[in-house]
Write a protein that holds these residues in place. Structure first.
Motif, short mmCIF file in Angstrom:
data_model
loop_
_atom_site.label_atom_id
_atom_site.label_comp_id
_atom_site.label_asym_id
_atom_site.label_seq_id
_atom_site.Cartn_x
_atom_site.Cartn_y
_atom_site.Cartn_z
N PRO A 229 -14.75 -59.70 53.12
CA PRO A 229 -15.32 -59.62 54.33
C PRO A 229 -14.19 -59.95 55.29
N PHE A 230 -13.07 -60.60 54.94
CA PHE A 230 -12.27 -61.16 55.80
C PHE A 230 -11.38 -59.92 56.04
N LEU A 231 -10.99 -59.24 54.88
CA LEU A 231 -10.16 -57.88 55.19
C LEU A 231 -10.97 -57.07 55.77
N LYS A 232 -12.09 -56.97 55.75
CA LYS A 232 -13.03 -55.67 56.20
C LYS A 232 -12.94 -55.82 57.63
N GLN A 233 -12.87 -57.17 58.11
CA GLN A 233 -12.89 -57.41 59.56
C GLN A 233 -11.16 -57.08 60.31
N ILE A 234 -10.25 -57.58 59.29
CA ILE A 234 -8.84 -57.08 59.69
C ILE A 234 -8.83 -55.78 59.83
N VAL A 235 -9.10 -55.03 58.73
CA VAL A 235 -8.94 -53.58 58.95
C VAL A 235 -9.61 -52.74 60.10
N THR A 236 -10.93 -53.18 60.04
CA THR A 236 -11.79 -52.74 61.25
C THR A 236 -11.28 -52.89 62.56
N LYS A 237 -10.97 -54.31 62.93
CA LYS A 237 -10.76 -54.73 64.36
C LYS A 237 -9.20 -54.28 64.72
N TYR A 238 -8.19 -54.31 63.47
CA TYR A 238 -6.80 -54.12 63.62
C TYR A 238 -6.25 -52.89 63.23
N HIS A 239 -6.87 -51.92 62.73
CA HIS A 239 -6.54 -50.78 62.26
C HIS A 239 -5.39 -49.91 63.19
N GLY A 240 -5.68 -50.17 64.45
CA GLY A 240 -4.73 -49.63 65.25
C GLY A 240 -3.22 -50.16 65.19
N GLU A 241 -2.82 -51.23 64.56
CA GLU A 241 -1.59 -51.90 64.42
C GLU A 241 -0.94 -51.03 63.31
N ILE A 242 -1.51 -50.32 62.46
CA ILE A 242 -1.01 -49.74 61.33
C ILE A 242 0.27 -48.85 61.74
N PRO A 243 0.10 -47.97 62.77
CA PRO A 243 1.30 -47.20 63.05
C PRO A 243 2.42 -48.02 63.31
N LYS A 244 2.25 -49.09 64.25
CA LYS A 244 3.34 -50.05 64.60
C LYS A 244 4.17 -50.60 63.44
N TYR A 245 3.22 -51.28 62.34
CA TYR A 245 3.81 -51.77 61.29
C TYR A 245 4.48 -50.74 60.40
N LEU A 246 4.00 -49.35 60.22
CA LEU A 246 4.46 -48.44 59.42
C LEU A 246 5.91 -48.17 60.29
N THR A 247 5.87 -48.10 61.43
CA THR A 247 7.19 -47.70 62.09
C THR A 247 8.38 -48.75 61.95
N ASN A 248 7.98 -50.02 61.86
CA ASN A 248 8.94 -51.08 61.72
C ASN A 248 9.26 -51.14 60.35
N TYR A 249 8.27 -50.94 59.42
CA TYR A 249 8.56 -50.83 57.98
C TYR A 249 9.63 -49.64 57.52
N LEU A 250 9.46 -48.52 58.08
CA LEU A 250 10.30 -47.30 57.83
C LEU A 250 11.55 -47.60 58.53
N ASN A 251 11.51 -48.15 59.83
CA ASN A 251 12.73 -48.24 60.35
C ASN A 251 13.78 -49.20 59.45
N GLY A 252 13.07 -49.96 58.69
CA GLY A 252 13.85 -51.00 57.87
C GLY A 252 14.66 -50.18 56.91
N ILE A 253 14.38 -48.98 56.51
CA ILE A 253 14.94 -48.33 55.46
C ILE A 253 16.31 -47.64 56.09
N SER A 254 17.50 -47.69 55.46
CA SER A 254 18.57 -47.19 55.93
C SER A 254 18.64 -45.69 55.69
N ASP A 255 19.43 -45.12 56.57
CA ASP A 255 19.52 -43.52 56.27
C ASP A 255 19.79 -43.28 54.90
#
Length: 305
Positions: A229-255
């Motif tokens: 139930p906690f994770l469901k609220q997180i995903v439902t309410k904050y799913h729009g944050e995923i692109p930002k997180y993925l961008t930061n995650y992938l930017n952390g990988i060197s060329d």
């Protein structure tokens, strides 16, 4: 057999054959020559995706030079398809995620007070990030989520959508996808979820357990908690944050690391292109030689006749 070895073997044989039959000419020479040219052209094209073949800078290192555009497209695709809210909730978090976790006595008392005061098990409370983080990092939860990811990958990558299979191949093992998902959930819990008040249903058995254990002298009480139930609220309410997180995650990988990652995942397919290039080139060379030879004979007969 290693496809890179096979591709290099085709190119080597074609090169040796074209040199060895240089003075002889004929269909064998033209077949080998065309196969060598086709193999070399495809070697250059495949290598240019990740490196500088022969040190040439122009239009090479395609992945590195187009990283930003590639990352933007990849982030959009992953966040709306692979890690869509529906997929996360139904496939990765689709089952009960119950685990024993320690809850500070003060939090348990607050939950109990609110439940008693409201004469209801539907309460509003701030949940400390440490509680959900502890649950997410437990072996039981990780194992259940990994199982969901594994089952989803099999269906996801085999449903006929070529792009999906390519993305799954590039992302790598189940652990890598779990790491991305865990990273998003934990970061969101820390930055957003834990600082806000949320409404939750507390099962009556949990309320009873709290009543029985609050009289103990332990600072932390252990309860069976279903974190879905906690994770469901997180995903439902904050799913729009995923692109930002993925961008930061992938930017952390060197060329360099990104190049190695992608190249290792698609290497067999790229080497197959080189092999096909040599074969098709050889067949084209043989065909053109035979056509030219037939035309030459026919033309000679026409002139002499």
């Amino acid at each position: 057999m290693n496809k890179r070895f096979l591709a290099n073997g085709f190119l080597g044989l074609a090169t040796i054959g074209s040199i060895a039959t240089f003075k002889m000419g004929g269909v064998i020479h033209h077949t080998c020559l065309a196969a060598m040219i086709g193999g070399c052209a495809d070697w250059f094209a495949v290598t240019a995706l990740f490196h500088r073949p022969l040190g040439i800078k122009y239009r090479t290192e395609i992945l590195k030079n187009n990283r930003e555009r590639l990352m933007t497209a990849l982030v959009e695709y992953i966040s709306t398809d692979l890690l869509s809210a529906e997929n996360i909730l139904e496939d990765f978090l689709g089952q009960e995620l119950k685990v024993q976790i320690p809850i500070p006595k003060s939090i348990a008392q607050s939950v109990l007070d609110k439940a008693v005061a409201n004469a209801d098990t539907q309460i509003k409370i701030k949940i400390p990030a440490e509680i959900i983080e502890s649950a997410l990092k437990s072996e039981r939860i990780r194992s259940m989520m990994l199982n969901g990811i594994s089952n989803f990958k099999k269906e996801y990558a085999s449903n006929g959508v070529q792009l999906r299979a390519a993305v799954m191949n590039m992302l790598g093992e189940d652990e890598q996808i779990l790491k991305m998902l865990e990273g998003f959930l934990i970061q969101t819990v820390r930055d957003k979820f834990s600082v806000e008040v949320h409404e939750f249903h507390i099962p009556p058995e949990s309320i009873d357990a709290m009543k029985q254990n609050l009289d103990s002298n332990l600072e932390n009480l252990t309860f069976d908690l279903d974190v879905r139930p906690f994770l469901k609220q997180i995903v439902t309410k904050y799913h729009g944050e995923i692109p930002k997180y993925l961008t930061n995650y992938l930017n952390g990988i060197s060329d360099e690391d990104l190049t190695k990652l992608v190249e290792s995942k698609v290497d067999d397919d790229l080497q197959a292109i080189r092999i096909n290039g040599a074969i098709v080139g050889g067949l084209a060379g043989a065909g053109l030689f035979l056509i030219a030879h037939v035309f030459e004979i026919s033309f000679s007969h026409f002139i002499s006749g």
